[in-house]
Design a protein around this motif. Sequence first.
Motif, mmCIF file in Angstrom:
data_model
loop_
_atom_site.group_PDB
_atom_site.id
_atom_site.type_symbol
_atom_site.label_atom_id
_atom_site.label_comp_id
_atom_site.label_asym_id
_atom_site.label_seq_id
_atom_site.Cartn_x
_atom_site.Cartn_y
_atom_site.Cartn_z
ATOM 1 N N ASN A 37 0.841 -1.200 0.000
ATOM 2 C CA ASN A 37 0.000 0.000 0.000
ATOM 3 C C ASN A 37 0.872 1.245 0.000
ATOM 4 O OD1 ASN A 37 -2.366 -1.520 2.241
ATOM 5 N ND2 ASN A 37 -2.583 -1.208 0.070
ATOM 6 N N GLY A 38 0.513 2.190 -0.826
ATOM 7 C CA GLY A 38 1.212 3.472 -0.858
ATOM 8 C C GLY A 38 2.532 3.434 -1.591
ATOM 9 N N LYS A 41 1.662 2.007 -7.022
ATOM 10 C CA LYS A 41 1.038 1.226 -8.109
ATOM 11 C C LYS A 41 0.070 2.093 -8.920
ATOM 12 C CE LYS A 41 -0.672 -1.819 -5.261
ATOM 13 N NZ LYS A 41 -0.165 -1.202 -4.013
ATOM 14 N N SER A 42 -0.806 2.807 -8.198
ATOM 15 C CA SER A 42 -1.792 3.633 -8.911
ATOM 16 C C SER A 42 -1.100 4.783 -9.646
ATOM 17 C CB SER A 42 -2.827 4.191 -7.939
ATOM 18 O OG SER A 42 -3.514 3.125 -7.332
ATOM 19 N N THR A 43 -0.060 5.315 -9.040
ATOM 20 C CA THR A 43 0.699 6.400 -9.693
ATOM 21 C C THR A 43 1.273 5.900 -11.021
ATOM 22 O OG1 THR A 43 1.230 7.340 -7.535
ATOM 23 C CG2 THR A 43 2.671 7.963 -9.365
#
Length: 206
Positions: A37-38, A41-43
């Motif tokens: 988490n953090g 990945k989404s970035t």
Amino acid sequence: MKIELAGVGKRYKMEWIMRGVALTIHPAQRYAITGPNGSGKSTLMKMLSGHLTPSKGKIQFTLNDKPVPVSEVYQHLAYAAPYIELIEELTLIEALDFHQRFKPFQGQLQSDDIYRILGFKKARRKPIRNFSSGMKQRLKLALAILSDTPYLLLDEPTTNLDTEGVQWYRQLIEQYTAGRTLVIASNVEVDFDFCEYHIDIPQYKH
Ligand SMILES: Nc1ncnc2c1ncn2[C@@H]1O[C@H](COP(=O)(O)OP(=O)(O)OP(=O)(O)O)[C@@H](O)[C@H]1O
């Protein structure tokens, strides 16, 4: 779609989320992006979609040996993610009609087929705001996976899905993603264990 990243880095204020990303996403291959988490990945997914500009380095998109300007990548892309919201005011019928105006579904798929695939035919006239979180997630996934695009990005695809929903997701992947470039960001093995390549974000932290 082929995506080439050279020396890519992303920084928010003073913090580098990732640095020195050099990789090529090859057409018609399946990639998993993993990391805690953090970790970013989404970035990375947002940069791979053309929605987020790297702070450093270069990303090149190519389709059928022709360069695709970053402003046109969305035309070839279907993208499902927790931060891409459905239009909650629409009913299911309206949502499918609206979606098809911009992104046709694959092959001969009609709205009736989509209701059948979704498995909630009775919800046709229900506003999406009244769907359960699992129904919303199924709809997001169906809209993306069933679209006729060469490039597919799925961020945390089984969020809010029960065991049956997870099997449903895996079956959609099997039936409707052949020949497409697929990138999945997740920490859950069952989301991506069929991917040929794994990209682990922590390697880009140094
Ligand atoms: N717009 C923003 N402004 C500042 N920091 C941001 C922004 N977006 C993301 N970050 C930071 O970048 C880091 C990576 O976030 P990101 O959402 O990419 O991680 P992730 O691996 O997808 O996490 P998760 O598994 O929790 O979804 C986090 O520290 C986050 O706080």
